[in-house]
Design an enzyme around this catalytic site. Structure first.
Site, PDB file in Angstrom:
ATOM      1  CG  ASP A   1      -2.006  -1.037   1.150  1.00  0.00           C
ATOM      2  OD1 ASP A   1      -2.457  -1.340   0.031  1.00  0.00           O
ATOM      3  OD2 ASP A   1      -2.398  -1.563   2.214  1.00  0.00           O
ATOM      4  CE1 TYR A   2       1.624   7.881  -2.299  1.00  0.00           C
ATOM      5  CE2 TYR A   2       0.740   8.278  -0.094  1.00  0.00           C
ATOM      6  CZ  TYR A   2       1.422   8.728  -1.223  1.00  0.00           C
ATOM      7  OH  TYR A   2       1.871  10.026  -1.273  1.00  0.00           O
TER       8      TYR A   2
END
Length: 293
Positions: A43-44
C-alpha cells in the site's frame, strides 16, 4: 541483467512508482531498457520489503506470489476509516475501554485459518473493475471471502489506544482487514496506522537495499546485490537434465524423466545452470512451462 532485487520501499510512494524509479536507474547505467517488475504490491502508506524482478526474472512473478509474508502493523482502537488505514476518512468513532489482557486474548485468537473478506479499497476485481475504483464511486459490492492462514501472531507493544503486532501469514492475507477484525472484536473498531512488510518467504527486509541507496549504486554494486533466478527459486524442487535432453527442453519438447518430484520444478542442465520452469506430470512426462535461455 537477470535476477531478483530486494528493495526496502519507503512510505508514501506507490509500488509502481518504485518500479519505475528502479527501471530508469538501470537504463541510465546500462543505456538500454531492462524489464522490471514486482511480485506483490505494498500500500502507498506502507513500507518494507519489495521483491523486484529484473530482466528474464519478470517471467517468474507468478511463482513468488504464493510465498508466505511477515508484517509488523500498528492499529489504533476507537476509530474506523473507510479504507481500514490512515489514508481513509474516519467514518466512525467509539469509546474504547478494553483492558490490555482482553486485547491480548483477542489478538492471539487470530492464529488460525479462516475466511477473510478483502477491504472495500483493494485491487480485487469485480466484474472487470477494481474494488477500489467502485468504492471511490460510493459503490460497495460484497467481496467474496478468501481462506487465509495466520501462522503466527505476536504482540510487540500495547499503548492504548495503539497496539503493535507481528504477523506471519499466508499470501493474500489483508493486514488492514485483520486490524479491523481485531477492532470489531473489541467492540470499538480499529484501523491501521503503520504497516511494514518484513519478510516474503525466506527473503528478509534486513537484506534489502533502501530505495534512496539503490539509486546511488553503480552497475557493479547492483550486480553484486542481484540474486540469481536459480537461487531465488529456492522453494521449487529441481531436476537436472542430461545432455541432449536439455536441448529438447529448450525447444519446448515433452519427454519422460526419472524424478521423485512431481508438479512444478526448476530445470537445470548438467552445469547446474537454470534452463527454465517445467511441470512433471503424473506419468513423469516433463512439460516445459518457461524456457529462460
Amino acid at each position: 541483467m537477470n535476477g531478483i532485487l530486494l528493495i526496502d520501499k519507503p512510505e508514501n510512494i506507490t509500488s509502481n512508482y518504485l518500479v519505475q524509479k528502479i527501471k530508469r536507474h538501470l537504463k541510465k547505467l546500462t543505456g538500454k531498457e531492462i524489464k522490471v517488475g514486482h511480485t506483490g504490491t505494498l500500500d502507498y502508506f506502507a513500507s518494507g520489503l519489495m521483491v523486484i524482478t529484473v530482466g528474464k526474472a519478470t517471467r517468474l512473478t507468478e511463482y513468488f506470489q504464493g510465498l508466505d509474508k511477515e508484517y509488523t502493523a500498528t492499529g489504533e482502537l476507537g476509530k474506523i476509516t473507510d479504507t481500514y488505514d490512515r489514508q481513509g476518512k474516519i467514518i466512525e468513532k467509539k469509546e474504547c475501554n478494553i483492558a490490555k489482557e482482553d486485547l491480548k486474548k483477542i489478538v492471539l485468537s487470530f492464529k488460525k485459518t479462516y475466511p477473510q473478506i478483502p477491504p472495500p479499497y483493494s485491487a480485487k476485481r469485480i466484474d472487470g473493475k477494481r474494488a477500489y475504483q467502485l468504492a471511490k464511486k460510493g459503490l460497495h459490492p460484497r467481496l467474496k471471502p478468501k481462506t487465509v492462514t495466520i501462522y503466527d501472531i505476536r504482540i510487540l507493544d500495547i499503548n492504548l489506544p495503539f497496539f503493535t503486532i507481528k504477523v506471519h501469514c499466508s499470501s493474500g492475507t489483508y493486514i488492514r482487514t485483520l486490524i479491523k477484525e481485531i477492532g470489531d472484536m473489541t467492540g470499538c473498531g480499529a484501523y491501521v496506522v503503520k504497516l511494514r512488510r518484513t519478510k516474503v518467504g525466506k527473503f528478509s527486509v534486513e537484506d534489502a537495499t533502501d530505495l534512496h541507496d539503490f539509486l546511488q549504486m553503480t552497475q557493479k554494486d547492483i550486480k553484486h546485490k542481484l540474486i540469481s533466478m536459480k537461487d531465488a527459486l529456492y522453494f521449487l524442487p529441481e531436476i537436472m537434465l542430461d545432455y541432449e535432453f536439455d536441448e529438447r527442453f529448450m525447444k519446448g519438447q515433452r519427454f519422460k524423466v526419472r524424478s521423485e518430484s512431481k508438479g512444478i520444478v526448476k530445470v537445470l542442465n548438467r552445469k547446474g545452470e537454470l534452463l527454465g520452469i517445467g511441470k512433471i506430470r503424473e506419468d513423469y512426462i516433463l512439460q516445459p512451462l518457461k524456457v529462460l535461455v
